[in-house]
Write an enzyme that holds these catalytic residues in place. Structure first.
Site, PDB file in Angstrom:
ATOM      1  N   SER A  54       1.870   6.036 -12.562  1.00 36.46           N
ATOM      2  CA  SER A  54       1.439   7.223 -12.069  1.00 36.46           C
ATOM      3  C   SER A  54       1.149   8.267 -13.265  1.00 36.46           C
ATOM      4  CB  SER A  54       2.356   8.102 -11.256  1.00 36.46           C
ATOM      5  OG  SER A  54       2.133   9.399 -10.984  1.00 36.46           O
TER       6      SER A  54
ATOM      7  N   TYR B  52      10.727  11.456  -8.835  1.00 35.21           N
ATOM      8  CA  TYR B  52       9.664  10.732  -8.815  1.00 35.21           C
ATOM      9  C   TYR B  52       9.206  10.620 -10.199  1.00 35.21           C
ATOM     10  CZ  TYR B  52       4.712   8.966  -7.657  1.00 35.21           C
ATOM     11  OH  TYR B  52       3.493   8.469  -7.498  1.00 35.21           O
TER      12      TYR B  52
HETATM   13  P1  NAD Z   1       1.268   4.941   0.419  1.00 38.42           P
HETATM   14  O1  NAD Z   1       2.376   5.723   0.989  1.00 38.42           O
HETATM   15  O2  NAD Z   1      -0.207   4.681   1.210  1.00 38.42           O
HETATM   16  O3  NAD Z   1       1.785   3.812  -0.139  1.00 38.42           O
HETATM   17  C1  NAD Z   1       2.992   3.328  -0.368  1.00 38.42           C
HETATM   18  C2  NAD Z   1       3.301   1.873   0.345  1.00 38.42           C
HETATM   19  O4  NAD Z   1       4.781   1.410  -0.254  1.00 38.42           O
HETATM   20  C3  NAD Z   1       3.288   2.193   1.508  1.00 38.42           C
HETATM   21  O5  NAD Z   1       2.794   0.916   2.408  1.00 38.42           O
HETATM   22  C4  NAD Z   1       5.046   1.999   1.997  1.00 38.42           C
HETATM   23  O6  NAD Z   1       5.200   1.555   3.221  1.00 38.42           O
HETATM   24  C5  NAD Z   1       5.185   1.077   0.778  1.00 38.42           C
HETATM   25  N1  NAD Z   1       6.800   1.286   0.525  1.00 38.42           N
HETATM   26  C6  NAD Z   1       7.645   2.270   0.539  1.00 38.42           C
HETATM   27  N2  NAD Z   1       8.980   1.982   0.306  1.00 38.42           N
HETATM   28  C7  NAD Z   1       9.009   0.688   0.332  1.00 38.42           C
HETATM   29  C8  NAD Z   1      10.006  -0.274   0.065  1.00 38.42           C
HETATM   30  N3  NAD Z   1      11.252  -0.001  -0.123  1.00 38.42           N
HETATM   31  N4  NAD Z   1       9.656  -1.614  -0.028  1.00 38.42           N
HETATM   32  C9  NAD Z   1       8.450  -2.215   0.184  1.00 38.42           C
HETATM   33  N5  NAD Z   1       7.330  -1.074   0.496  1.00 38.42           N
HETATM   34  C10 NAD Z   1       7.729   0.296   0.451  1.00 38.42           C
HETATM   35  O7  NAD Z   1       0.977   5.818  -0.841  1.00 38.42           O
HETATM   36  P2  NAD Z   1      -0.145   5.145  -2.297  1.00 38.42           P
HETATM   37  O8  NAD Z   1      -0.647   6.386  -2.607  1.00 38.42           O
HETATM   38  O9  NAD Z   1      -0.991   4.231  -1.797  1.00 38.42           O
HETATM   39  O10 NAD Z   1       0.961   4.741  -3.169  1.00 38.42           O
HETATM   40  C11 NAD Z   1       1.037   3.616  -3.916  1.00 38.42           C
HETATM   41  C12 NAD Z   1       1.673   3.442  -5.105  1.00 38.42           C
HETATM   42  O11 NAD Z   1       0.841   4.331  -6.093  1.00 38.42           O
HETATM   43  C13 NAD Z   1       3.049   4.217  -5.243  1.00 38.42           C
HETATM   44  O12 NAD Z   1       3.544   3.531  -6.043  1.00 38.42           O
HETATM   45  C14 NAD Z   1       2.704   5.553  -5.765  1.00 38.42           C
HETATM   46  O13 NAD Z   1       3.639   6.224  -6.511  1.00 38.42           O
HETATM   47  C15 NAD Z   1       1.316   5.332  -6.650  1.00 38.42           C
HETATM   48  N6  NAD Z   1       0.806   6.555  -6.924  1.00 38.42           N
HETATM   49  C16 NAD Z   1      -0.193   7.032  -5.927  1.00 38.42           C
HETATM   50  C17 NAD Z   1      -0.929   8.186  -6.218  1.00 38.42           C
HETATM   51  C18 NAD Z   1      -1.921   8.848  -5.259  1.00 38.42           C
HETATM   52  O14 NAD Z   1      -2.512   9.804  -5.715  1.00 38.42           O
HETATM   53  N7  NAD Z   1      -2.051   8.384  -4.086  1.00 38.42           N
HETATM   54  C19 NAD Z   1      -1.118   8.551  -7.656  1.00 38.42           C
HETATM   55  C20 NAD Z   1      -0.076   7.907  -8.673  1.00 38.42           C
HETATM   56  C21 NAD Z   1       0.610   6.883  -8.272  1.00 38.42           C
END
Ligand code: NAD
Length: 280
Positions: free
Chosen positions: A165, A178
């Protein structure tokens, strides 16, 4: 509002970069993980779709991959639980025989001001976002070392992509668990990269800025929230999961064979100190 239409990029034609390769994407039933799984599939990879709660959205991703002609299966595992991670890698071995690509994507937020954050909130985020990446990377490296480089498939014995991130470098008040987890991912990734490079295992991170997914719905779900978010983004639009998916497919491919131990930011300039965009 931005001084131009809110134009988003077209879906680019896929390149068959990953034909015959086997991938595991954690947290792949929604958001960025789903887009990564589908873009790896479009690039030719077969995919294990990991999920941790509801099965149906994961099965939907599997169906989309199968419609592209890929082999895919869903596997339920909590990445923070060692026994479940081991079972998942055993399933990948059974179904695919080998593994070429791990995308450590699963992650979550549990936000609170520091003086209200419970130890449980702290621990949950560290367990999933950091320990989960360690456990999956460790098992993937065992697989990659076992089969080594197979030149017909890839220049590398295996590729790991850690979903970090912008908060691996931008402090984030109200989200110390986080930010600490993603800062940890940065040095986890770099240290693994340094250790496994002689085995021709490539390790990199992707650091998204604001991408439109369920994790940050509160930041884009009303015009007021969206406009406030744009103040943090010099490029003046939110990112889309497919854009992160295409970057993951590139990083997993041999086009990126000399890209190792680094973080690629995909953030519309969020890390460019947007507070200074009018001169400071
Ligand atoms: P999201 O909530 O759609 O996806 C997260 C996924 O991780 C979900 O499918 C959830 O079920 C799964 N998950 C949570 N805990 C889990 C566990 N213990 N075991 C297995 N799976 C698990 O959100 P996203 O934005 O798609 O996030 C995906 C990644 O991207 C994350 O690591 C997040 O930190 C990172 N990220 C997202 C953003 C953003 O702006 N959306 C920005 C920076 C980083």
């Amino acid at each position: 509002m931005p001084p131009f239409p809110d134009v988003h990029p077209p879906v680019c034609p896929p390149l068959p970069l990953l034909t015959g390769q086997k991938a595991l994407v954690t947290g792949a039933s929604s958001g960025i993980g789903k887009a990564v799984a589908l873009e790896l599939g479009r690039a030719g990879a077969d995919v294990c779709v990991n999920y941790s709660s509801k099965e149906e959205p994961a099965l939907e991703v599997v169906r989309e991959l199968e419609a592209m002609g890929r082999t895919a299966f869903a596997f339920k595992a909590d990445v923070a639980q060692e026994s479940e991670v081991l079972a998942m890698f055993a399933a990948v071995r059974d179904r695919f025989g080998d593994l070429d690509i791990l995308v450590n994507n699963a992650g979550l937020q549990q936000d609170a001001p520091l003086d209200e954050m419970t130890t449980a909130q702290w621990q949950k985020v560290i367990d999933v976002n950091l320990t989960g990446q360690f456990l999956c990377a460790r098992e993937a490296v065992k697989e990659f070392k076992r089969h080594g480089v197979r030149p017909k498939l890839s220049c590398a014995a295996g590729k790991i992509i850690c979903m970090s991130s912008v908060h691996e470098v931008i402090p984030w008040a109200g989200h110390v668990n986080y930010a600490a987890s993603k800062g940890g991912v940065m040095l986890l990734m770099k240290s693994i990269a340094q250790e496994v490079a002689p085995h021709r295992i490539r390790v990199n991170s992707i650091a998204p800025g604001a991408i439109q997914t369920p994790i940050n719905k509160a930041a884009w779900d009303t015009p007021e929230h969206y406009n406030a978010l744009l103040k943090l983004i010099p490029y003046k639009r939110i990112g889309e999961p497919e854009e992160v998916g295409r970057l993951a497919a590139f990083l997993a491919s041999d086009y990126a064979d000399y890209v190792h131990g680094t973080t690629v930011f995909i953030d519309g300039g969020m890390t460019l100190y947007p507070g200074f965009e009018t001169g400071g």
